[in-house]
Design a protein around this motif. Structure first.
Motif, short mmCIF file in Angstrom:
data_model
loop_
_atom_site.label_atom_id
_atom_site.label_comp_id
_atom_site.label_asym_id
_atom_site.label_seq_id
_atom_site.Cartn_x
_atom_site.Cartn_y
_atom_site.Cartn_z
N GLY A 90 -54.39 -26.91 94.29
CA GLY A 90 -53.09 -27.54 94.14
C GLY A 90 -52.61 -27.53 92.71
O GLY A 90 -53.07 -26.74 91.87
N ILE A 91 -51.69 -28.45 92.41
CA ILE A 91 -51.07 -28.48 91.09
C ILE A 91 -51.97 -29.13 90.04
O ILE A 91 -51.56 -29.27 88.89
CB ILE A 91 -49.71 -29.21 91.14
CG1 ILE A 91 -49.87 -30.66 91.63
CG2 ILE A 91 -48.72 -28.45 92.02
CD1 ILE A 91 -48.60 -31.47 91.52
N GLU A 92 -53.20 -29.51 90.42
CA GLU A 92 -54.11 -30.08 89.43
C GLU A 92 -54.69 -29.02 88.50
O GLU A 92 -55.23 -29.33 87.44
CB GLU A 92 -55.24 -30.86 90.11
CG GLU A 92 -56.28 -30.01 90.82
CD GLU A 92 -55.88 -29.62 92.22
OE1 GLU A 92 -56.69 -28.98 92.92
OE2 GLU A 92 -54.76 -29.97 92.63
N THR A 93 -54.61 -27.75 88.87
CA THR A 93 -55.14 -26.69 88.01
C THR A 93 -54.14 -26.39 86.89
O THR A 93 -52.94 -26.60 87.03
CB THR A 93 -55.41 -25.41 88.82
OG1 THR A 93 -54.19 -24.99 89.44
CG2 THR A 93 -56.47 -25.65 89.87
N MET A 94 -54.66 -25.88 85.76
CA MET A 94 -53.82 -25.59 84.60
C MET A 94 -53.10 -24.26 84.81
O MET A 94 -53.44 -23.23 84.24
CB MET A 94 -54.65 -25.57 83.32
CG MET A 94 -53.78 -25.59 82.05
SD MET A 94 -52.84 -27.12 81.89
CE MET A 94 -54.16 -28.26 81.46
N GLU A 95 -52.12 -24.30 85.69
CA GLU A 95 -51.32 -23.14 86.03
C GLU A 95 -49.87 -23.60 86.20
O GLU A 95 -49.58 -24.79 86.23
CB GLU A 95 -51.81 -22.49 87.32
CG GLU A 95 -53.24 -21.97 87.28
CD GLU A 95 -53.67 -21.39 88.61
OE1 GLU A 95 -53.11 -20.34 89.01
OE2 GLU A 95 -54.54 -21.99 89.26
#
Length: 240
Positions: free
Chosen positions: A81-86
């Motif tokens: 999900g959006i927790e990764t540094m992307e």
């Protein structure tokens, strides 16, 4: 023992056609028409549409007006999900896009950007990325940063492909931490330089990117029509 509601049974039947062993539909593929599915499952259109709406809520499928229902492009049942540094826009936009328009401005200082960038009376750079699908724009990214950052990374403001790749990927390799806020946008759609495809309201993700010493690299604002937005976040228990 009570049986599951019929729409739940249909939900599970369609889900089984998409994931797991014997899956019939790959990511991005089109599902049969509503009439075909209603007849196949021997249910009413109302029951079928209830099941489809739940599948959309869960990010399994997406609907395109006038075209039908499609398996979400990035659905694999176990996505990050959006927790990764992307780039969070690419993680939360539920529709595909074909092209990206990029343009930029170098702006005069303002009290807001001076405070944001930790500088006094400094010019600042804004870069817009418009994500386009078919005959309309499905998302907009607005980035604020120091003009010198691009030159420091060996980039060229006039190279649209380089700028897109840097804002989608390269800048996150320079980022040590970030703050992300998700809310409904109060900004009138008439103030954007390009129209959005899809209805309002717009979802707004505001993202501040920081280096290891706490210096702000950039602030990103991502605008997406709510019907084309779905953010997924993994959470874990705090055992401390």
């Amino acid at each position: 023992m009570h049986r599951s509601p019929r729409y739940v049974q249909v939900y599970n039947q369609i889900l089984a056609m998409i994931k797991g062993k014997g899956a019939q539909f790959a990511p991005g593929s089109k599902l049969p028409s509503e009439e075909t599915m209603a007849n196949s499952f021997d249910v009413s259109r109302v029951t079928l549409r209830t099941a489809l709406s739940l599948l959309k809520e869960d990010g399994v499928i997406r609907s395109v007006h006038g075209q039908g229902h499609f398996v979400s492009d990035d659905y694999d049942g176990d996505d990050q999900g959006i927790e990764t540094m992307e780039n969070p826009l690419l993680k939360s936009l539920t529709t595909g896009y074909e092209t990206v328009e990029t343009y930029h401005f170098i702006n005069k200082p303002s009290s807001y950007t001076d405070e944001l960038l930790g500088a006094e009376n400094q010019l600042y750079l804004t870069v817009n990325l418009w994500y386009r699908s078919g005959n309309g724009n499905v998302a907009n990214e607005l980035t604020i940063m120091r003009p010198g950052l691009i030159a420091e990374q060996g980039g060229d403001l006039e190279d649209a492909d380089w700028m897109q790749n840097f804002l989608e990927r390269g800048i996150y390799q320079l980022t040590a931490s970030s703050e992300l806020t998700v809310t409904l946008s109060d900004r009138p759609v008439t103030t954007f330089k390009r129209p959005f495809k899809g209805s309002i309201p717009l979802m707004l993700m505001t993202e501040d990117l920081f280096t290891t010493d706490g210096t702000l690299l950039a602030q990103n604002k991502f605008y997406v029509p709510a019907k084309q937005f779905r953010a997924h976040l993994h959470r874990y228990a705090n055992r401390n």
